[in-house]
Design a protein around this motif. Structure first.
Motif, PDB file in Angstrom:
ATOM      1  N   SER A 120       0.820  -1.217   0.000  1.00 31.42           N
ATOM      2  CA  SER A 120       0.000   0.000   0.000  1.00 31.42           C
ATOM      3  C   SER A 120       0.851   1.263   0.000  1.00 31.42           C
ATOM      4  N   GLY A 121       2.107   1.143   0.381  1.00 35.48           N
ATOM      5  CA  GLY A 121       3.020   2.277   0.312  1.00 35.48           C
ATOM      6  C   GLY A 121       3.686   2.426  -1.047  1.00 35.48           C
ATOM      7  N   ARG A 122       3.533   1.435  -1.893  1.00 37.13           N
ATOM      8  CA  ARG A 122       4.159   1.450  -3.216  1.00 37.13           C
ATOM      9  C   ARG A 122       3.153   1.669  -4.339  1.00 37.13           C
ATOM     10  N   HIS A 123       1.939   1.181  -4.149  1.00 39.03           N
ATOM     11  CA  HIS A 123       0.961   1.140  -5.230  1.00 39.03           C
ATOM     12  C   HIS A 123      -0.427   1.523  -4.720  1.00 39.03           C
ATOM     13  N   THR A 124      -1.358   1.687  -5.640  1.00 40.51           N
ATOM     14  CA  THR A 124      -2.767   1.872  -5.304  1.00 40.51           C
ATOM     15  C   THR A 124      -3.417   0.496  -5.211  1.00 40.51           C
ATOM     16  N   ASP A 141     -14.995  -6.450   7.165  1.00 38.55           N
ATOM     17  CA  ASP A 141     -14.876  -5.797   8.465  1.00 38.55           C
ATOM     18  C   ASP A 141     -14.069  -6.661   9.440  1.00 38.55           C
ATOM     19  N   GLY A 142     -14.347  -7.961   9.420  1.00 44.38           N
ATOM     20  CA  GLY A 142     -13.642  -8.862  10.326  1.00 44.38           C
ATOM     21  C   GLY A 142     -12.169  -9.015  10.006  1.00 44.38           C
ATOM     22  N   SER A 143     -11.815  -8.810   8.760  1.00 45.41           N
ATOM     23  CA  SER A 143     -10.415  -8.958   8.350  1.00 45.41           C
ATOM     24  C   SER A 143      -9.538  -7.821   8.833  1.00 45.41           C
ATOM     25  N   GLN A 144     -10.130  -6.652   9.080  1.00 45.72           N
ATOM     26  CA  GLN A 144      -9.405  -5.440   9.478  1.00 45.72           C
ATOM     27  C   GLN A 144      -8.354  -5.040   8.435  1.00 45.72           C
ATOM     28  N   LEU A 145      -8.685  -5.262   7.176  1.00 44.13           N
ATOM     29  CA  LEU A 145      -7.773  -4.926   6.080  1.00 44.13           C
ATOM     30  C   LEU A 145      -8.248  -3.746   5.247  1.00 44.13           C
ATOM     31  N   ALA A 146      -9.446  -3.265   5.494  1.00 42.60           N
ATOM     32  CA  ALA A 146     -10.062  -2.289   4.594  1.00 42.60           C
ATOM     33  C   ALA A 146      -9.239  -1.016   4.435  1.00 42.60           C
ATOM     34  N   HIS A 147      -8.493  -0.636   5.464  1.00 41.58           N
ATOM     35  CA  HIS A 147      -7.742   0.616   5.395  1.00 41.58           C
ATOM     36  C   HIS A 147      -6.625   0.599   4.365  1.00 41.58           C
ATOM     37  N   HIS A 148      -6.263  -0.591   3.888  1.00 42.75           N
ATOM     38  CA  HIS A 148      -5.213  -0.675   2.868  1.00 42.75           C
ATOM     39  C   HIS A 148      -5.723  -0.325   1.471  1.00 42.75           C
TER      40      HIS A 148
END
Length: 234
Positions: A120-124, A141-148
């Motif tokens: 996420s720091g390198r690409h969209t 929601d359960g994965s807690q990955l959405a912010h990426h």
């Protein structure tokens, strides 16, 4: 395809089920218990599974994907095999067999969280997942990955038309966009048909109806063994 030198500025589109977290392994456990429960007098488990696969294939067209479709298919399979609707008792027992699919804790695939954090720091990063909207959102929601992810799309089907619409909606350049997933049928082939590149990361538990042959000569498909290997290429 050879190893790409990691560089920034590309768009990586991720599948969710069985790419970011385990999913179908739970469905397979339910199906295994269901086939044992059927105890058909003449058909073995392989033959029963073939009937169930046909029922699911038909139901996916009209009822979509996910646990509700599976539950419906388990009941429909009883009707197809017995020539009568499943009884209330049978439906109750089927619901008990499938109870594990309700409210289960999302289990991320190895190294997913750490790898996404770097990428996420390198690409969209975008997510494109299919299935029941409420069910998929619960897993996201359960994965807690959405912010990426810059955007997350939940769709009914992932075919070439879906990918073309996705490319247009998000203003993507197909030549610098990559679809990353475990399913040849839903992730790799339709993305390629829409002009995108693709990364195939197989999962041993991929649903049988998602299997399809990939062209070994297609050099726009990168084949990896593990999710972490994305860091070597992007």
């Amino acid at each position: 395809m050879g190893v790409l030198m990691p560089h920034t500025g590309q768009v990586l589109v991720f599948d969710a089920d069985d790419t970011l977290w385990e999913n179908n392994v739970l469905f397979e456990r339910v199906i295994h218990d269901y086939l044992n429960w059927l105890r058909h007098p003449t058909l073995d488990q392989a033959q029963l599974r073939a009937v169930l696969d046909d029922v699911q294939r038909a139901n996916a067209v009209t009822h979509g994907y996910g646990s509700r479709m599976l539950l419906r298919s388990l009941g429909d399979c009883v009707e197809k095999l017995c020539g009568r609707p499943a009884t209330a008792q049978e439906l109750s027992e089927i619901e008990e067999l499938a109870a594990v699919l309700v409210g289960y804790r999302v289990e991320l695939i190895a190294d997913v969280a750490e790898t996404l954090s770097v990428l996420s720091g390198r690409h969209t990063l975008l997510m494109l997942t299919k299935g029941n909207r409420e069910e998929q959102q619960r897993k996201i929601d359960g994965s807690q990955l959405a912010h990426h992810f810059k955007a997350i799309d939940i769709v009914d089907e992932k075919d070439a038309a879906t990918y073309r619409s996705f490319v247009a909606e998000h203003g993507l350049t197909p030549a610098t966009s990559w679809m990353i997933g475990n399913s040849p049928k839903s992730d790799i082939l339709p993305a390629r048909a829409a002009g995108m590149n693709a990364v195939f990361i197989p999962n041993d538990h991929t649903w049988v109806l998602e299997h399809s042959e990939l062209d070994p000569a297609d050099d726009a498909v990168l084949r990896l063994r593990t999710f972490r290997e994305l860091l070597d290429h992007f």
